[in-house]
Design a protein around this motif. Structure first.
Motif, PDB file in Angstrom:
ATOM      1  N   ARG A   1       0.834  -1.216   0.000  1.00  0.00           N
ATOM      2  CA  ARG A   1       0.000   0.000   0.000  1.00  0.00           C
ATOM      3  C   ARG A   1       0.861   1.255   0.000  1.00  0.00           C
ATOM      4  NH1 ARG A   1      -2.928  -3.089   3.652  1.00  0.00           N
ATOM      5  NH2 ARG A   1      -1.954  -2.001   5.402  1.00  0.00           N
ATOM      6  N   THR A   2       1.921   1.261   0.780  1.00  0.00           N
ATOM      7  CA  THR A   2       2.827   2.405   0.853  1.00  0.00           C
ATOM      8  C   THR A   2       3.483   2.653  -0.506  1.00  0.00           C
ATOM      9  OG1 THR A   2       3.270   1.925   3.182  1.00  0.00           O
ATOM     10  CG2 THR A   2       4.839   3.350   2.047  1.00  0.00           C
ATOM     11  N   ARG A   3       3.925   1.581  -1.136  1.00  0.00           N
ATOM     12  CA  ARG A   3       4.562   1.685  -2.448  1.00  0.00           C
ATOM     13  C   ARG A   3       3.567   2.234  -3.477  1.00  0.00           C
ATOM     14  NH1 ARG A   3       6.333  -3.120  -2.559  1.00  0.00           N
ATOM     15  NH2 ARG A   3       4.663  -4.048  -3.767  1.00  0.00           N
ATOM     16  N   LYS A   4       2.329   1.729  -3.446  1.00  0.00           N
ATOM     17  CA  LYS A   4       1.307   2.206  -4.381  1.00  0.00           C
ATOM     18  C   LYS A   4       0.968   3.669  -4.128  1.00  0.00           C
ATOM     19  CE  LYS A   4      -0.795  -2.218  -5.464  1.00  0.00           C
ATOM     20  NZ  LYS A   4      -1.985  -3.036  -5.433  1.00  0.00           N
ATOM     21  N   GLN A   5       0.914   4.086  -2.857  1.00  0.00           N
ATOM     22  CA  GLN A   5       0.639   5.486  -2.540  1.00  0.00           C
ATOM     23  C   GLN A   5       1.770   6.384  -3.062  1.00  0.00           C
ATOM     24  OE1 GLN A   5       0.054   5.408   1.701  1.00  0.00           O
ATOM     25  NE2 GLN A   5      -2.182   5.230   1.503  1.00  0.00           N
ATOM     26  N   LYS A   6       3.000   5.900  -2.908  1.00  0.00           N
ATOM     27  CA  LYS A   6       4.131   6.671  -3.413  1.00  0.00           C
ATOM     28  C   LYS A   6       4.066   6.769  -4.929  1.00  0.00           C
ATOM     29  CE  LYS A   6       9.166   6.920  -3.543  1.00  0.00           C
ATOM     30  NZ  LYS A   6       9.147   7.450  -4.858  1.00  0.00           N
ATOM     31  N   GLN A   7       3.755   5.664  -5.597  1.00  0.00           N
ATOM     32  CA  GLN A   7       3.636   5.679  -7.055  1.00  0.00           C
ATOM     33  C   GLN A   7       2.517   6.635  -7.497  1.00  0.00           C
ATOM     34  OE1 GLN A   7       3.022   1.525  -7.934  1.00  0.00           O
ATOM     35  NE2 GLN A   7       5.210   1.146  -8.291  1.00  0.00           N
ATOM     36  N   LEU A   8       1.395   6.601  -6.771  1.00  0.00           N
ATOM     37  CA  LEU A   8       0.288   7.490  -7.084  1.00  0.00           C
ATOM     38  C   LEU A   8       0.709   8.952  -6.898  1.00  0.00           C
ATOM     39  CD1 LEU A   8      -2.664   7.911  -7.870  1.00  0.00           C
ATOM     40  CD2 LEU A   8      -3.254   7.688  -5.444  1.00  0.00           C
ATOM     41  N   GLY A   9       1.409   9.239  -5.820  1.00  0.00           N
ATOM     42  CA  GLY A   9       1.909  10.602  -5.588  1.00  0.00           C
ATOM     43  C   GLY A   9       2.867  11.049  -6.682  1.00  0.00           C
ATOM     44  N   ASP A  10       3.756  10.142  -7.094  1.00  0.00           N
ATOM     45  CA  ASP A  10       4.690  10.460  -8.175  1.00  0.00           C
ATOM     46  C   ASP A  10       3.937  10.749  -9.479  1.00  0.00           C
ATOM     47  OD1 ASP A  10       6.761  10.094  -6.399  1.00  0.00           O
ATOM     48  OD2 ASP A  10       7.320   8.088  -7.157  1.00  0.00           O
ATOM     49  N   LEU A  11       2.933   9.929  -9.777  1.00  0.00           N
ATOM     50  CA  LEU A  11       2.145  10.137 -10.994  1.00  0.00           C
ATOM     51  C   LEU A  11       1.368  11.455 -10.947  1.00  0.00           C
ATOM     52  CD1 LEU A  11       0.810   6.532 -11.679  1.00  0.00           C
ATOM     53  CD2 LEU A  11       2.524   7.785 -12.994  1.00  0.00           C
ATOM     54  N   ILE A  12       0.831  11.794  -9.786  1.00  0.00           N
ATOM     55  CA  ILE A  12       0.109  13.067  -9.639  1.00  0.00           C
ATOM     56  C   ILE A  12       1.066  14.234  -9.864  1.00  0.00           C
ATOM     57  CG2 ILE A  12      -1.034  14.560  -7.950  1.00  0.00           C
ATOM     58  CD1 ILE A  12      -2.400  12.014  -6.851  1.00  0.00           C
ATOM     59  N   ASN A  13       2.272  14.135  -9.304  1.00  0.00           N
ATOM     60  CA  ASN A  13       3.274  15.189  -9.522  1.00  0.00           C
ATOM     61  C   ASN A  13       3.650  15.291 -11.001  1.00  0.00           C
ATOM     62  OD1 ASN A  13       3.360  15.857  -6.821  1.00  0.00           O
ATOM     63  ND2 ASN A  13       5.109  14.530  -6.377  1.00  0.00           N
ATOM     64  N   GLU A  14       3.808  14.163 -11.640  1.00  0.00           N
ATOM     65  CA  GLU A  14       4.157  14.154 -13.064  1.00  0.00           C
ATOM     66  C   GLU A  14       3.045  14.786 -13.896  1.00  0.00           C
ATOM     67  OE1 GLU A  14       5.604  11.067 -16.574  1.00  0.00           O
ATOM     68  OE2 GLU A  14       5.308  10.327 -14.536  1.00  0.00           O
ATOM     69  N   VAL A  15       1.795  14.482 -13.572  1.00  0.00           N
ATOM     70  CA  VAL A  15       0.653  15.077 -14.273  1.00  0.00           C
ATOM     71  C   VAL A  15       0.682  16.594 -14.108  1.00  0.00           C
ATOM     72  CG1 VAL A  15      -1.872  15.321 -14.215  1.00  0.00           C
ATOM     73  CG2 VAL A  15      -0.843  13.046 -14.217  1.00  0.00           C
ATOM     74  N   THR A  16       0.960  17.064 -12.914  1.00  0.00           N
ATOM     75  CA  THR A  16       1.028  18.511 -12.664  1.00  0.00           C
ATOM     76  C   THR A  16       2.114  19.158 -13.513  1.00  0.00           C
ATOM     77  OG1 THR A  16       0.236  18.181 -10.400  1.00  0.00           O
ATOM     78  CG2 THR A  16       1.334  20.260 -10.874  1.00  0.00           C
ATOM     79  N   VAL A  17       3.285  18.538 -13.544  1.00  0.00           N
ATOM     80  CA  VAL A  17       4.395  19.071 -14.341  1.00  0.00           C
ATOM     81  C   VAL A  17       4.019  19.085 -15.824  1.00  0.00           C
ATOM     82  CG1 VAL A  17       6.754  18.600 -15.113  1.00  0.00           C
ATOM     83  CG2 VAL A  17       6.206  18.474 -12.688  1.00  0.00           C
ATOM     84  N   LEU A  18       3.430  18.000 -16.297  1.00  0.00           N
ATOM     85  CA  LEU A  18       3.062  17.916 -17.715  1.00  0.00           C
ATOM     86  C   LEU A  18       1.977  18.926 -18.079  1.00  0.00           C
ATOM     87  CD1 LEU A  18       3.153  14.052 -18.254  1.00  0.00           C
ATOM     88  CD2 LEU A  18       4.783  15.746 -19.111  1.00  0.00           C
ATOM     89  N   LYS A  19       1.028  19.155 -17.178  1.00  0.00           N
ATOM     90  CA  LYS A  19      -0.010  20.161 -17.432  1.00  0.00           C
ATOM     91  C   LYS A  19       0.611  21.558 -17.517  1.00  0.00           C
ATOM     92  CE  LYS A  19      -4.170  17.944 -15.638  1.00  0.00           C
ATOM     93  NZ  LYS A  19      -5.255  17.997 -14.647  1.00  0.00           N
ATOM     94  N   ASN A  20       1.562  21.848 -16.627  1.00  0.00           N
ATOM     95  CA  ASN A  20       2.246  23.141 -16.668  1.00  0.00           C
ATOM     96  C   ASN A  20       3.032  23.303 -17.968  1.00  0.00           C
ATOM     97  OD1 ASN A  20       1.260  23.923 -14.175  1.00  0.00           O
ATOM     98  ND2 ASN A  20       3.048  23.200 -13.062  1.00  0.00           N
ATOM     99  N   ASP A  21       3.745  22.244 -18.356  1.00  0.00           N
ATOM    100  CA  ASP A  21       4.489  22.282 -19.621  1.00  0.00           C
ATOM    101  C   ASP A  21       3.541  22.491 -20.797  1.00  0.00           C
ATOM    102  OD1 ASP A  21       6.807  21.871 -18.200  1.00  0.00           O
ATOM    103  OD2 ASP A  21       7.046  19.764 -18.794  1.00  0.00           O
ATOM    104  N   ASN A  22       2.425  21.798 -20.771  1.00  0.00           N
ATOM    105  CA  ASN A  22       1.442  21.921 -21.843  1.00  0.00           C
ATOM    106  C   ASN A  22       0.904  23.348 -21.925  1.00  0.00           C
ATOM    107  OD1 ASN A  22      -0.193  21.035 -23.950  1.00  0.00           O
ATOM    108  ND2 ASN A  22      -1.876  20.556 -22.568  1.00  0.00           N
TER     109      ASN A  22
END
Length: 112
Positions: free
Chosen positions: A12-33
């Motif tokens: 669960r901890t690993r999945k939460q970290k992966q989810l957090g990383d993906l959310i951060n990546e989405v934010t960065v990609l939206k800003n770049d876009n």
């Protein structure tokens, strides 16, 4: 049983970290876009402006070419009426240079 619970907790901890990383990546990609979209908008506005200027210049060139033809025609009529040979230059309006009015351009005209 404890090891199973511990394994599930780590999972669960690993999945939460992966989810957090993906959310951060989405934010960065939206800003770049958003930045890229703004750059495209600026470039499009500059293109439309340049195209408009080019249309004006084309119209002016056409008008001046027609005036030149008209003046040459008048000179030819004067030549016929007077019987005197006039030096009527054949001018290609696309090759006329205007040393008194240099073309001003800069590299940043096309920067986005």
């Amino acid at each position: 049983m404890i090891s199973n619970r511990e394994s599930a907790r780590r999972s669960r901890t690993r999945k939460q970290k992966q989810l957090g990383d993906l959310i951060n990546e989405v934010t960065v990609l939206k800003n770049d876009n958003a930045k890229i979209t703004e750059q495209v908008d600026v470039a499009t506005r500059k293109y439309v402006e340049m195209e408009s200027r080019n249309d004006v210049l084309r119209a002016q060139a056409s008008e001046l070419t027609e005036r030149l033809r008209s003046l040459n025609s008048v000179l030819e009529m004067v030549e016929e009426i007077s019987g005197q040979a006039l030096d009527i230059p054949e001018i290609n309006p696309w090759q006329v240079s205007c040393p008194m009015q240099p073309i001003r351009a800069s590299a940043d005209m096309f920067d986005c």
